[in-house]
Structure formats: structure tokens, C-alpha cells
Design a protein around this motif. Structure first.
Motif, PDB file in Angstrom:
ATOM      1  N   GLN A 173       0.768  -1.125   0.081  1.00 33.49           N
ATOM      2  CA  GLN A 173      -0.174   0.113  -0.071  1.00 33.49           C
ATOM      3  C   GLN A 173       0.663   1.116   0.182  1.00 33.49           C
ATOM      4  N   LYS A 175       3.963   1.411  -1.295  1.00 31.21           N
ATOM      5  CA  LYS A 175       4.632   1.567  -2.518  1.00 31.21           C
ATOM      6  C   LYS A 175       3.338   1.959  -3.650  1.00 31.21           C
ATOM      7  N   ARG A 176       2.127   1.632  -3.747  1.00 32.23           N
ATOM      8  CA  ARG A 176       1.226   1.859  -4.642  1.00 32.23           C
ATOM      9  C   ARG A 176       0.852   3.462  -4.434  1.00 32.23           C
ATOM     10  N   GLY A 208       1.946  -3.011  -9.045  1.00 37.93           N
ATOM     11  CA  GLY A 208       0.922  -2.424  -8.006  1.00 37.93           C
ATOM     12  C   GLY A 208      -0.374  -2.633  -8.443  1.00 37.93           C
ATOM     13  N   PRO A 209      -0.851  -2.512  -9.605  1.00 39.67           N
ATOM     14  CA  PRO A 209      -2.212  -2.958  -9.970  1.00 39.67           C
ATOM     15  C   PRO A 209      -2.549  -4.502  -9.985  1.00 39.67           C
ATOM     16  N   ALA A 212      -2.959  -5.502  -6.298  1.00 38.18           N
ATOM     17  CA  ALA A 212      -4.377  -5.024  -5.840  1.00 38.18           C
ATOM     18  C   ALA A 212      -5.452  -5.741  -6.244  1.00 38.18           C
TER      19      ALA A 212
END
Length: 330
Positions: A173, A175-176, A208-209, A212
Motif C-alpha cells: 500500500q 508502494k502503491r 501495483g495493479p 491489488a
């Protein structure tokens, strides 16, 4: 009392009711019966049953079920669907052509379609277009493969295990929340400006995507399904590969679509630093020499690449999840 007095005496109420005429008595009785709710409903039902609408052949007989209507999907014909998809892009191209051709948009602000086609012809004639596309595709492919694989692994671990979530989720989170372009100076100091820097930057952008959406997909798997498969003896990697990943596949494919789109953004940033080939390098050259035709050409190339990526993911979805076609209403 005399007979005359008896003859002139008024009749009593009982005698008056008895002396009432039969017609009046029958009309009063009929009015009372008509005022009864049960009789009214029966009369109404008999009238409805006798109406032509109730006697139509389309109505099902009493006590029988009507045949169910067709509830399947109604898909458009391929020609109609293709025409609808290309309608808006064609309108935009027509407006662009008219604006530049009529002089409403100056050529130094936006190059016309003719100039862009001329620039495309130059790149094809020199053979640079194919070389630049291959170089960009190699960097983007390696970056998405590395970043998407790491993000998928971390998302599955964090989604399946409470300990994994506690260890991985806070870091991911954070890092995102950090824009990956802010890491460019740090990566340059670590890896230089060669190919490693470009691949790592794209991988960080894609991780990241994928994390998630994979995390949400694994968390969305029905717990009863997992418990049932464990009862049949599936545990460990077999459970993950046989049940968890297929169930979370819609989220994973959506993550892959976003990762490929984000990789184009990372590709532009990576190829503008220390590159000698690639679409991003072509953008840098167009900016240096102020060639608006090449700038617009690069934008169109990225748009076509994004469309091809979307079509490829849609094809994978149809092959891997054929039942998804019946979800959307047509």
C-alpha cells in the motif's frame, strides 16, 4: 266498534308488510343480494370469464403453468457491433481532418492526417518503425512479465493468509501510494540508463495493479468452496492452482489489462532516458526537432497498441471464461 270503523282503521305494520306487492318485495330482495360482497365478486368473475380477453387462446388454462420465456443473451450481429465500435473513432478522425484541412486548426499546432501519413511512410521506408516497435515490445513484455508475476504471487499470498497480509499489504500500500515516476532518479543511480533500468521501471509500474486486483480476487473466493475442495483432499498448490486462481481469474485478467496500459506510460518515461531506439525515443526526437507530425504519429501508435492489448485480453477472457458472455445484458 262497528263494521264501518273496522273498515276505516289503518293497517298495522305487520299487515302492511304482508300487504306489500310481490314486485316490491322481489326488488328489495334483489338489491340486498346485489349488495353482498360474495355475490358481487362471483358476478364480476363470471363477467370477466365471459369477456373475449379472458377467452383468448394465449392465456394458459386454469391450473397449468405458462411456458417460460427465453432468458438467454441477445447478441448483436458482428457487423453491427463493429460499426458501433468504430463509429466514435471515425467521427474524431473526420473532425480532425476537417479542422486541419479547413485551416481552423493551424498546422504548427496540430499536424493534419496527410502529414502524419507522410511521417508514417518515412518510418516504414527506412525500416525504423519495425525496429522501434520490437524494442518497445521487448522492454514492455519483460517488465510486465516480471512485475505482474511478482504482484500476482504477493496478492495470492496476502489474500490466502492472515500472516501474509500483515507482512505484505502495508508495504504494498505504501508502494502503491508512491508514483513510480518519482523512482526514476533513484533507479538511474542504481542501474544506470541501460536496459535494466527500463525493465525495472516498467516492472515496478505493473506490480501495483496486479497485486491489488489479485488480492481482491482471492479475498472474493467463496469460503464454502475452499472448504468443500479441502474436504476432497485439495490442499496447498493444488488448491491454489485448481480453485483459487480460476475463481479469481476475472480480477486477474482485469489487472493484466491495467498492467499493460500502465506499462506504456512507464515505457515512455524509460525510453526518453539513454535510449537509441523505441517509440519513446521517437517522441524525444520529435520534441527536439519540433515535428508535430511525428508527435501525433507516436500518440496514434500508442492508441493502436492500447486497442490491440484490449482486444487480446478480451480474446483471452472469451477462451478462459466462456460463461462471462451471458452476464452482460444485450
Amino acid at each position: 266498534m262497528t263494521l264501518e270503523g273496522v273498515a276505516q282503521a289503518p293497517p298495522t305494520p305487520t299487515e302492511g308488510a304482508a300487504a306489500a306487492s310481490p314486485a316490491v318485495t322481489s326488488s328489495v330482495t334483489a338489491s340486498r343480494i346485489a349488495a353482498s360482497p360474495a355475490v358481487t365478486s362471483s358476478v364480476t368473475a363470471s363477467r370477466i370469464a365471459a369477456s373475449p380477453i379472458a377467452a383468448s387462446p394465449a392465456a394458459a388454462p386454469p391450473g397449468e403453468l405458462e411456458p417460460p420465456r427465453y432468458l438467454g443473451s441477445r447478441r448483436r450481429r458482428p457487423a453491427v457491433s463493429t460499426a458501433v465500435r468504430v463509429a466514435v473513432p471515425l467521427l474524431l478522425v473526420a473532425a480532425w481532418w476537417y479542422g486541419t484541412g479547413s485551416g481552423a486548426i493551424p498546422s504548427d499546432v496540430l499536424a493534419g492526417p496527410g502529414a502524419v501519413l507522410g511521417a508514417l511512410g518515412e518510418l516504414i521506408a527506412t525500416g525504423q518503425l519495425g525496429d522501434y516497435l520490437l524494442a518497445s515490445a521487448r522492454r514492455a513484455g519483460l517488465g510486465v512479465l516480471a512485475g505482474g508475476g511478482i504482484g500476482l504471487l504477493l496478492g495470492v499470498v496476502a489474500g490466502l493468509s492472515a500472516l501474509g497480509e500483515e507482512l505484505i499489504d502495508p508495504t504494498m500500500q505504501m508502494k502503491r501510494a508512491v508514483p513510480f515516476l518519482a523512482l526514476v532518479p533513484l533507479f538511474i543511480s542504481w542501474f544506470g540508463v541501460e536496459e535494466t533500468f527500463k525493465v525495472v521501471l516498467i516492472a515496478v509500474a505493473a506490480a501495483g495493479p496486479m497485486y491489488a486486483y489479485s488480492y481482491l480476487g482471492v479475498r472474493g473466493v467463496d469460503r464454502k468452496t475452499v472448504e468443500a475442495t479441502r474436504g476432497f483432499g485439495l490442499t496447498g498448490p493444488r488448491l491454489v492452482l485448481g480453485v483459487v486462481i480460476p475463481t479469481a481469474l476475472p480480477n486477474i485478467l482485469m489487472a493484466l489489462r491495467i498492467c499493460l496500459s500502465v506499462s506504456l506510460t512507464g515505457l515512455i518515461a524509460a525510453e526518453q532516458i539513454g535510449a537509441t531506439e523505441g517509440i519513446g525515443y521517437l517522441v524525444t526526437l520529435a520534441q527536439q526537432y519540433y515535428r508535430s507530425d511525428y508527435m501525433v504519429l507516436c500518440i496514434l501508435i500508442y492508441a493502436v497498441l492500447g486497442l490491440l492489448i484490449d482486444l487480446a485480453i478480451r480474446g483471452v477472457e472469451r477462451l478462459a471464461m466462456p460463461w462471462r458472455g451471458h452476464v452482460a445484458a444485450r
